[in-house]
Write an enzyme that holds these catalytic residues in place. Structure first.
Site: not given
Ligand code: HEM
Ligand code: NAG
Ligand code: NAG
Ligand code: NAG
Ligand code: NAG
Length: 348
Positions: A61, A93, A192
């Site tokens: 992320r 962030n 995700h």
């Molecule tokens: C398509 C649009 C996307 C949206 C709206 C989005 C939104 C989010 C949100 C809201 C979270 C939770 C953050 C939290 O509560 O702390 C999250 C977590 C995450 N996102 Fe996305 N995301 C998107 C695309 C991506 C992409 C392109 C990647 C990587 C290629 C990604 C990888 C991750 C990962 C791995 C997590 C978990 C991180 C952790 O557990 O520390 N996301 N994302």
């Protein structure tokens, strides 16, 4: 005319050095200057991930949040200073970025074996590469040679990073701005399939979807009860697994979850539940073949890793990933010695 042709061909064959205006990324960029960089990064991330199974997700992320803002230039790593407004406090962030300390640990380990050679932007890239493998995902062979930015941009971070409350059109637009298409959107959203999200991002779906006073109708009712238990109304901002069955594995489950209305974020579920959307068939394809998903994920990650990179003489190789290097200012008494330059860096 013929002479000109020869010169042009010679320039093309020399490929680079003084003639080309754009240096290229190269998978073997560090083959001479830091041949073991890959192994060093792997060891650090492997060690941290043994006690923190979520870390590979967090690092992937972090890489995404770097690349969508000014390109993959480690701008996300810069802390607040007199001249830098850090991206780390941008809305997408703030209080949710993880792995910043791990990146610093990697940098320290890399500096020990090849000082001042490997950029923080490439370290972030390699961290994403090894994170995929450590979480059971595909092998990604990123080209390297990125350099580090001298700037950060919080405004751009707020503008470019997609919101989980977006519509499908807004998601597509956010990716199109980065040169990424609908297949990239669906493939990269597959990240995700591991990691966690805070309850804050799903409360609306659970209790009052779009002001209807009812839950999101595209949410499976059993899953709804499960999520309500973890995220009670007015309760603490707990963490929820993106994937209820294999929470730390990078697999195709994300897509099969969407098919049974178990997407966690609104921005996840709408890839499958938007009537007539062109994303539905892509979800179905990835759900039925882990190979198809892994191939597309690898392709799209590498495409994302190429966004807005600084190469050649642009930017710099940071000494410490959270700060741009101190400028070796020409003082009145002459040029700064390397000793006093180090003192300058150390004092920041
Ligand atoms: C398509 C649009 C996307 C949206 C709206 C989005 C939104 C989010 C949100 C809201 C979270 C939770 C953050 C939290 O509560 O702390 C999250 C977590 C995450 N996102 Fe996305 N995301 C998107 C695309 C991506 C992409 C392109 C990647 C990587 C290629 C990604 C990888 C991750 C990962 C791995 C997590 C978990 C991180 C952790 O557990 O520390 N996301 N994302
Ligand atoms: C950078 O800022 C973060 C908080 O945003 C802080 O935790 C960290 O210690 C800072 N890093 C350095 C090297 O000062
Ligand atoms: C970031 O989060 C901290 C702690 O929750 C909060 O005090 C601060 O106002 C937030 N910063 C921004 C720019 O929203
Ligand atoms: C940050 O990005 C915004 C939006 O693209 C742009 O208008 C602004 O000039 C940038 N600021 C800096 C400090 O680069
Ligand atoms: C749901 O949200 C709407 C709009 O924000 C609000 O007017 C309404 O009172 C809420 N309903 C419930 C049951 O909380």
């Amino acid at each position: 005319m013929r002479f000109l042709c020869v010169v042009v061909i010679a320039m093309v064959m020399l490929g680079g050095l003084p003639f080309s205006s754009e240096a290229q990324l190269d998978p073997f960029f560090y083959r001479h200057s830091c041949p073991h960089v890959h192994r060093v990064v792997f060891k650090v991330v492997e060690k941290v991930s043994k006690r923190d199974h979520r870390m590979p997700a967090s690092l992937i992320r972090l890489f995404f949040h770097d690349c969508f803002v000014q390109g993959c230039d480690a701008s996300v790593l810069l802390n607040n200073t007199a001249t830098i407004v850090s991206e780390q406090q941008a809305l997408p962030n703030n209080n949710s970025l993880r792995g910043l300390d791990v990146v610093n640990d990697i940098k320290t380990a890399v500096e020990k074996v090849c000082p001042k050679v490997v950029s923080c932007a490439d370290i972030l890239t390699l961290a994403a590469e090894v994170s995929s493998v450590l979480a059971g995902g595909p092998f990604l062979k990123f080209p390297l040679g990125r350099r580090d930015s001298l700037t950060a941009n919080r405004t751009l971070a707020n503008q470019n990073l997609p919101s989980p409350f977006s519509t499908l059109t807004q998601l597509k637009d956010a990716f199109a701005v980065q040169g990424l298409d609908t297949t990239d959107l669906v493939a990269l959203s597959g990240a995700h399939t591991f990691g966690r999200a805070h309850c804050f991002f799903i409360l609306g779906r659970l209790y009052n979807f779009s002001g209807t006073g009812r839950p999101d109708p595209t949410l499976d009712t059993t899953y709804l009860q499960e999520l309500r238990r973890i995220c009670p109304q007015g309760g603490p901002n707990n963490l929820v697994n993106f994937d209820p069955t294999t929470p730390d594995i990078l697999d195709k489950n994300y897509y099969s979850n969407l098919q049974v209305k178990k997407g966690l974020l609104q921005s996840d579920q709408l890839l499958f539940s938007t009537p007539g959307a062109d994303t539905i068939s892509i979800v179905n394809r990835f759900s039925s073949s882990q190979n198809a998903f892994f191939n597309s994920f690898a392709t799209s990650m590498i495409k994302m890793g190429n966004i807005g990179v600084l190469t050649g003489k642009k930017g710099e190789i940071r000494n410490q990933c959270n700060f741009i290097n101190a400028k070796s200012v020409e003082l009145d008494m002459g040029s700064v010695t390397s000793e006093s330059e180090e003192g300058l860096v150390g004092s920041i």
